[in-house]
Design a protein around this motif. Structure first.
Motif, mmCIF file in Angstrom:
data_model
loop_
_atom_site.group_PDB
_atom_site.id
_atom_site.type_symbol
_atom_site.label_atom_id
_atom_site.label_comp_id
_atom_site.label_asym_id
_atom_site.label_seq_id
_atom_site.Cartn_x
_atom_site.Cartn_y
_atom_site.Cartn_z
ATOM 1 N N SER A 31 4.727 -10.609 5.826
ATOM 2 C CA SER A 31 5.624 -11.079 4.777
ATOM 3 C C SER A 31 6.591 -9.990 4.330
ATOM 4 O O SER A 31 6.189 -8.862 4.036
ATOM 5 C CB SER A 31 4.822 -11.568 3.573
ATOM 6 N N ALA A 32 7.894 -10.354 4.282
ATOM 7 C CA ALA A 32 8.918 -9.391 3.861
ATOM 8 C C ALA A 32 8.777 -9.042 2.388
ATOM 9 O O ALA A 32 9.272 -8.009 1.945
ATOM 10 C CB ALA A 32 10.311 -9.977 4.130
ATOM 11 N N SER A 33 8.092 -9.905 1.624
ATOM 12 C CA SER A 33 7.996 -9.689 0.180
ATOM 13 C C SER A 33 6.593 -9.269 -0.256
ATOM 14 O O SER A 33 6.276 -9.329 -1.435
ATOM 15 C CB SER A 33 8.391 -10.979 -0.553
ATOM 16 N N GLN A 34 5.765 -8.862 0.710
ATOM 17 C CA GLN A 34 4.388 -8.471 0.390
ATOM 18 C C GLN A 34 4.395 -7.337 -0.636
ATOM 19 O O GLN A 34 5.073 -6.321 -0.479
ATOM 20 C CB GLN A 34 3.674 -8.009 1.644
ATOM 21 N N GLY A 35 3.650 -7.525 -1.688
ATOM 22 C CA GLY A 35 3.557 -6.509 -2.725
ATOM 23 C C GLY A 35 4.605 -6.627 -3.814
ATOM 24 O O GLY A 35 4.508 -5.955 -4.846
ATOM 25 N N GLN A 36 5.625 -7.467 -3.603
ATOM 26 C CA GLN A 36 6.664 -7.646 -4.619
ATOM 27 C C GLN A 36 6.103 -8.421 -5.803
ATOM 28 O O GLN A 36 5.332 -9.367 -5.644
ATOM 29 C CB GLN A 36 7.849 -8.434 -4.045
ATOM 30 N N THR A 37 6.510 -8.042 -7.002
ATOM 31 C CA THR A 37 6.126 -8.784 -8.212
ATOM 32 C C THR A 37 7.344 -9.344 -8.930
ATOM 33 O O THR A 37 7.209 -10.145 -9.846
ATOM 34 C CB THR A 37 5.340 -7.881 -9.175
ATOM 35 N N SER A 60 12.286 -13.051 4.719
ATOM 36 C CA SER A 60 12.910 -13.299 3.417
ATOM 37 C C SER A 60 12.092 -12.744 2.254
ATOM 38 O O SER A 60 10.880 -12.927 2.184
ATOM 39 C CB SER A 60 13.104 -14.805 3.214
ATOM 40 N N GLU A 61 12.809 -12.106 1.343
ATOM 41 C CA GLU A 61 12.167 -11.616 0.123
ATOM 42 C C GLU A 61 12.070 -12.722 -0.923
ATOM 43 O O GLU A 61 11.134 -12.775 -1.709
ATOM 44 C CB GLU A 61 12.958 -10.440 -0.440
ATOM 45 N N TRP A 62 13.065 -13.590 -0.934
ATOM 46 C CA TRP A 62 13.135 -14.678 -1.917
ATOM 47 C C TRP A 62 13.275 -15.987 -1.151
ATOM 48 O O TRP A 62 14.041 -16.071 -0.192
ATOM 49 C CB TRP A 62 14.326 -14.455 -2.842
#
Length: 560
Positions: A275-281, A504-506
């Protein structure tokens, strides 16, 4: 081949070789392939384009062109289709073996009703056996075939024409036609490639029912390893015309033996794994310049001949910031491609607001929007169709530079070479024509063309859906590297959730023109809130037979 082996199989292939005569000499497509299919068994043949899997499938039905020379034995219910006459072969087709093609729209004749087309096989085979079937009997048989594949209101829809059905329904019609004569074997060549993930799940469930209820054997040709894990009992892996590995589905996915098989499975994108957004909050680029801003966006297609118009996009709001990859997912008809085309100025907006690079697209004029076009790149789904076949690759990549800059020929040539090398193509490919490149190479060239003017925003519309899994993996990895290097924002449109999750991040989820869910990719994919998003994720087959069996049961629960 022993008589016992032939008696226990609906298909037996031994030492099959197929060679095509070309202007450049003979090309060996299949080299000494042997395999068998037991009654009620689903055998998947997998491999990249050019591996020989489709040629093998066509040999089973005797559908090879005149330029093909085949040898070996291909027994279908005891009939050797390699050596029998055309007359005998026509009797075998439909009665003993039928085929389900990849694209139902091209398999169905648009000028005949589906009932007529299903009954056509019945009429042909009755005539060969010296009998006749009345129009009433043929229609009744067509209705029954449609009922078998779960078509709603078969008595009414038997008189419909292909254009009156959705993509998934058309594939059901094709399967109904294949089942009309109760064949012991169905050859399904990429039967779900052109379908959305939710419709794909329905067709896979249907094929499973066909096997379970009617004892039909299935040869499944596919490059989708999730589909293989969902449906296949046994897997045959082909590479450059050879069978390199054969095992039960559980054994193959759990412990592949050959290096090629290991690489093939490693190339499959897994939901959540990369996932490109792994760890994003929170949104990573929320303080960056907003390049695209949609507020209550409405896009309608006008009606014709007094009919009401169609609202393709219904009050959708979202933003894309500089440097951000925004993934847009949904079924066909959800409005995602319409939005992408509107951002590029290829579709007109009819309500709300859509600002692209600070320019309002509502009531836009081409002359005033043209200066912004150099800041927008577009990567199309089918690069073969987006390139001019009469121009060399270098000329295709140079087009944006010739239109929007005053660079000299030597500067353009140098820039084209840099772009090709950036997408890992040799500069010498500039002198090749599009048809001289593979699908993955063409898509790399398409990416190079989209980057020619260093765009601020890139729109990628299903850029990998037509590619083999290993080629897709290379293109996606390249996309990630180039996006990190060039720093452009991207709208990535796809119905493949695992691909969107990887890049994708979003993520935004569209359903019937409405944005039903939006958020950080890992959160949307890992903890979906909307019922449609849950169904969409549950419909995605994963390349693990045991895990897929559990997901299939969960999906049935969601549907019920």
């Amino acid at each position: 081949m022993s008589e016992k082996a032939a008696a226990n199989s609906v298909l037996d292939i031994e030492h099959l070789k197929v060679t095509f005569a070309t202007d450049g000499g003979d090309v060996k497509a299949v080299d000494d392939v042997s395999l068998s299919v037991a009654p009620g068994e689903v055998v998947a043949i997998v491999g990249e384009s050019g591996s020989g899997k489709t040629v093998t499938a066509k040999t089973i039905l005797g559908l090879l062109p005149e330029t093909a020379l085949s040898s070996g034995t291909v027994l279908v219910s005891g009939h050797d289709v390699v050596s029998i006459s055309q007359r005998e072969l026509r009797a075998v087709r439909g009665r003993d073996v039928s085929m389900v093609f990849q694209e139902p729209s091209t398999a169905l004749n648009p000028v005949y009703s589906v009932g007529w087309q299903i009954a056509e096989g019945l009429r042909a085979h009755r005539a060969k056996n010296g009998g006749k079937i009345s129009r009433k009997e043929a229609k009744a048989a067509a209705i029954e075939a449609l009922r078998k594949v779960g078509m709603p209101e078969p008595e009414k829809r038997v008189d419909y024409y292909p254009h009156q059905f959705s993509g998934g329904q058309k594939q059901r019609v094709v399967i109904a036609a294949a089942l009309a004569l109760n064949p012991s074997l169905i050859v399904a060549d990429e039967p779900t490639t052109a379908l959305d993930v939710t419709v794909q799940a329905e067709i896979l469930e249907l094929l499973r029912d066909v096997r379970d209820k009617f004892g039909t054997s299935i040869v499944l040709i596919t490059h989708n390893m999730g589909v293989v894990a969902d449906l296949a009992d046994r897997v045959v892996v082909m590479y450059k015309g050879d069978v390199v590995e054969e095992a039960s589905a559980k054994e193959l996915f759990a412990a592949p033996q050959q290096e090629y098989t290991k690489n093939l499975l490693a190339a499959v994108p897994h939901l959540g794994r990369h996932s490109a957004s792994q760890g994003q909050t929170e949104r990573a680029h929320q303080d960056a310049e907003v390049l695209v801003s949609a507020r209550d966006l409405v896009i309608e297609y006008p009606g014709r001949f007094g009919r009401a118009g169609f609202r393709a996009v219904d009050e959708v709001s979202f933003t894309i910031s500089a440097g951000e990859v925004f993934g847009l997912v949904g079924e066909s008809g959800s409005g995602k491609t319409t939005i992408g085309r509107a951002i590029a100025g290829l579709n007109r907006t009819t309500g709300g607001s859509l600002q692209v690079l600070g320019y309002e697209m509502l009531n836009f004029k081409e002359r005033s929007f043209k200066p912004h076009r150099k800041d927008i790149g577009f990567v199309f789904q089918d690069p073969a169709a987006s390139f001019n076949p009469q121009l060399k690759i270098g000329e295709c990549v140079a087009e944006p530079l010739l239109i929007h800059t005053s660079d000299s020929p030597s500067q353009v040539k140098k820039r084209v070479a840099e772009l090709l090398e950036a997408v890992q193509l040799p500069a010498s490919y500039a002198d090749r024509y599009p048809h001289e490149l593979s699908g993955g190479q063409r898509q790399r060239a398409s990416l190079a063309r989209s980057l020619a003017l260093n765009p601020k925003l890139l729109i990628a519309d299903e850029p990998t859906s037509a590619l083999d899994v290993s080629v897709q993996a290379k293109v996606l990895e390249l996309f990630k590297e180039i996006q990190a290097e060039f720093g452009f924002a991207a709208l990535f449109i796809s119905h493949d959730l695992a691909v969107v999750d990887m890049l994708s991040e979003w993520v935004g989820v569209l359903y019937k023109g409405k944005l039903v869910e939006e958020g950080i990719g890992s959160q949307v994919m890992g903890d979906p809130q909307h019922e449609y998003t849950k169904r969409l994720i549950a419909s995605l087959p994963v390349p693990d037979p045991e895990q897929q069996a559990r997901r299939r049961e969960a999906h049935r629960g969601l549907l019920s």
